[in-house]
Write a protein that holds these residues in place. Structure first.
Motif, PDB file in Angstrom:
ATOM      1  N   THR A  77     -12.942   3.270  10.639  1.00  0.00           N
ATOM      2  CA  THR A  77     -12.466   1.898  10.842  1.00  0.00           C
ATOM      3  C   THR A  77     -13.466   0.876  10.308  1.00  0.00           C
ATOM      4  O   THR A  77     -13.093  -0.257  10.027  1.00  0.00           O
ATOM      5  CB  THR A  77     -12.203   1.628  12.333  1.00  0.00           C
ATOM      6  N   TYR A 127     -15.390   0.093  -2.097  1.00  0.00           N
ATOM      7  CA  TYR A 127     -15.028   1.383  -1.523  1.00  0.00           C
ATOM      8  C   TYR A 127     -13.923   2.102  -2.285  1.00  0.00           C
ATOM      9  O   TYR A 127     -13.626   3.252  -1.989  1.00  0.00           O
ATOM     10  CB  TYR A 127     -14.627   1.194  -0.058  1.00  0.00           C
ATOM     11  N   HIS A 158      -7.834   2.348   3.053  1.00  0.00           N
ATOM     12  CA  HIS A 158      -6.480   2.461   3.618  1.00  0.00           C
ATOM     13  C   HIS A 158      -5.803   3.790   3.300  1.00  0.00           C
ATOM     14  O   HIS A 158      -4.776   4.112   3.904  1.00  0.00           O
ATOM     15  CB  HIS A 158      -5.592   1.298   3.166  1.00  0.00           C
ATOM     16  N   SER A 170      -8.945   1.687  -1.632  1.00  0.00           N
ATOM     17  CA  SER A 170      -9.261   0.488  -0.869  1.00  0.00           C
ATOM     18  C   SER A 170      -8.923  -0.757  -1.670  1.00  0.00           C
ATOM     19  O   SER A 170      -8.986  -0.752  -2.908  1.00  0.00           O
ATOM     20  CB  SER A 170     -10.753   0.483  -0.504  1.00  0.00           C
ATOM     21  N   ASP A 171      -8.597  -1.809  -0.964  1.00  0.00           N
ATOM     22  CA  ASP A 171      -8.410  -3.097  -1.611  1.00  0.00           C
ATOM     23  C   ASP A 171      -9.754  -3.768  -1.882  1.00  0.00           C
ATOM     24  O   ASP A 171      -9.817  -4.786  -2.570  1.00  0.00           O
ATOM     25  CB  ASP A 171      -7.537  -4.013  -0.734  1.00  0.00           C
ATOM     26  N   ASP A 172     -10.819  -3.210  -1.338  1.00  0.00           N
ATOM     27  CA  ASP A 172     -12.184  -3.701  -1.548  1.00  0.00           C
ATOM     28  C   ASP A 172     -12.822  -2.856  -2.647  1.00  0.00           C
ATOM     29  O   ASP A 172     -12.966  -1.639  -2.486  1.00  0.00           O
ATOM     30  CB  ASP A 172     -12.980  -3.586  -0.250  1.00  0.00           C
ATOM     31  N   GLN A 219       0.830  -1.204   0.000  1.00  0.00           N
ATOM     32  CA  GLN A 219       0.000   0.000   0.000  1.00  0.00           C
ATOM     33  C   GLN A 219       0.864   1.254   0.000  1.00  0.00           C
ATOM     34  O   GLN A 219       0.564   2.231  -0.698  1.00  0.00           O
ATOM     35  CB  GLN A 219      -0.923  -0.017   1.214  1.00  0.00           C
ATOM     36  N   ASN A 258     -13.348  -0.253   4.749  1.00  0.00           N
ATOM     37  CA  ASN A 258     -12.049  -0.828   4.397  1.00  0.00           C
ATOM     38  C   ASN A 258     -11.292   0.119   3.474  1.00  0.00           C
ATOM     39  O   ASN A 258     -11.004  -0.182   2.319  1.00  0.00           O
ATOM     40  CB  ASN A 258     -12.251  -2.189   3.720  1.00  0.00           C
ATOM     41  N   LYS A 265     -21.511   2.289   6.346  1.00  0.00           N
ATOM     42  CA  LYS A 265     -21.108   1.157   5.507  1.00  0.00           C
ATOM     43  C   LYS A 265     -22.334   0.401   4.989  1.00  0.00           C
ATOM     44  O   LYS A 265     -22.404   0.043   3.800  1.00  0.00           O
ATOM     45  CB  LYS A 265     -20.219   0.204   6.307  1.00  0.00           C
TER      46      LYS A 265
END
Length: 452
Positions: A389, A420, A394, A415-417, A41, A392, A365
């Motif tokens: 938090t 998002y 970063h 985000s890795d998701d 990241q 997800n 969320k």
């Protein structure tokens, strides 16, 4: 040579995006991490010349700071920036027990060494001023000494009862704090005066009343930064006035070119806002959005959200109401308070603050997941830090600054998701913004066209 000009730790999320905005708007490639990133990241933002780490220390205890803040400072020191900034709120609200800036300074000396710490709190861009060591801040159309400020003197957790920042810090640390006042900044021997003050005191507060003072302070910050040893640079404490001051000096030296063009995002049909702010400013903004822009206001039972046995039921009820409004095409605001008089003092404990923030994040969320929202907002500094938090995310970069509301930019999430990634999100401090802030945020491109 390390090209990283600055790293910073934000004591809450809204303050962190404030510094991010100041840097990005002046052409400094910048990123804000929401937690210490993985190597992968971090590598995605190797091109950045400034990086931040969003924290929660503004609402944390001294024990937490000595443990967690130390780890964050160690990571920042490893990045090798010329200066590392402990970013405080421009209203400097803190106490000996919660969000202690004095404690943060002591922790930093254990990581960065016992070199003197400059303090810069005044930031004229946000109508915050320091004169002879006292802090003044705007509220609507007036300027108040911070201990008489209608909002900050009544903050539910860290009310400001002392305007003299050196006296304020004296309750939090035994480190003596010197002062470079406004008249001194104009003297021909200012360099010698600053050198003497830094040699005599572990920390020195610099007054900032007007932009020329800010420029003079930026020159001193950069001139007196210690030579890097072992990859560690200097350490400075204060508001985003630190960034604005340094930017003026970097531009003078040709280290940054200055100015950045942003492509305004389009308007969106609906946004969702979650608010834990008890500020009267946020209360006015909520009223305006309901009365003038058709937002649906959903009042939350803060006590239920803070009690584990009642939390899930309270969240489910609020989410259903919000989904119903969003499905009909309306924007929504879920809030725990409407001004300081509606605040429940029993919820001012550390565990309650954390629970409320996380609950707001989880509700946001759920709304994003169900409705596919592309733009959202979190209001309240303490709230934002804990709410994120649940998502997800970063890292954050600036999507669009709001020129007439500095300190609350629209950000792009990383985000890795995929749900998002590229989510547009604003984090609004309690006392930031005009009455129409939420609707202006929803309008996006129309907002930018209106401003120009």
């Amino acid at each position: 040579m390390n090209d990283l000009l600055l790293s910073y730790y934000g004591d809450d999320l809204t303050g962190s995006t404030d510094a991010l905005e100041a840097l990005a708007c002046q052409g400094v490639p910048s990123v804000l991490f929401t937690a210490r990133p993985s190597a992968e990241q971090r590598a995605r933002f190797d091109h950045c010349r400034a990086l931040g780490l969003a924290g929660t220390s503004r609402s944390e205890s001294n024990d937490w700071m000595r443990r967690e803040l130390k780890r964050s400072f160690q990571w920042l020191a490893e990045q090798g920036a010329a200066l590392t900034h402990y970013k405080t709120c421009s209203t400097f609200d803190s106490s000996p027990e919660v969000g202690s800036i004095g404690c943060a300074m002591e922790v930093a000396r254990g990581v960065f060494g016992e070199t003197p710490i400059p303090l810069v709190v005044g930031v004229p861009q946000m109508r915050r001023y320091t004169v002879f060591g006292e802090l003044y801040a705007a509220y609507q159309d007036q300027i108040y000494r911070i201990d008489r400020h209608p909002v900050m003197s009544r903050h539910p957790v860290t009310p400001m009862h002392e305007a003299d920042l050196r006296r304020h810090l004296a309750a939090q640390t035994t480190l003596p704090v010197g002062l470079i006042d406004v008249p001194s900044l104009a003297l021909p021997d200012i360099d010698e005066r600053v050198d003497h003050a830094l040699a005599e005191h572990p920390a020195v507060l610099f007054d900032v009343l007007e932009p020329p003072h800010q420029q003079a302070v930026g020159h001193q910050l950069w001139r007196t930064r210690p030579q890097q040893q072992g990859g560690k640079g200097g350490f400075v404490v204060g508001s985003s006035g630190v960034e604005y001051a340094l930017l003026a000096e970097w531009q003078r030296l040709g280290l940054v070119e200055g100015g950045e063009d942003f492509t305004p995002p389009r308007s969106v049909e609906r946004i969702a806002v979650v608010s834990g702010s008890v500020s009267s400013t946020t209360a006015r903004q909520i009223h305006w959005a309901v009365e003038h822009a058709g937002f649906q206001r959903i009042e939350l039972d803060a006590r239920s959200l803070a009690i584990p046995a009642h939390r899930n039921e309270a969240m489910a009820t609020a989410i259903l109401k919000a989904l119903d409004a969003l499905s009909s095409g309306r924007s929504v605001i879920l809030h725990t308070a409407m001004g300081p008089d509606s605040h429940d003092d029993s919820l001012a404990t550390e565990s309650s603050r954390h629970s409320l923030g996380k609950a707001l994040g989880e509700m946001l969320k759920a709304l994003v997941d169900d409705q596919g929202l592309t733009r959202v907002c979190v209001a309240g500094g303490d709230t934002s830090s804990h709410a994120i938090t649940a998502l997800n995310i970063h890292a954050l970069t600036v999507k669009m600054p709001l020129p007439d509301t500095p300190g609350s930019p629209l950000c792009q999430a990383h985000s890795d998701d995929p749900r998002y990634q590229d989510l547009e999100i604003a984090f609004k401090g309690g006392q930031i913004g005009g009455d129409d802030y939420f609707e202006r945020l929803r309008r996006g491109r129309a907002l930018a066209d209106h401003e120009h």
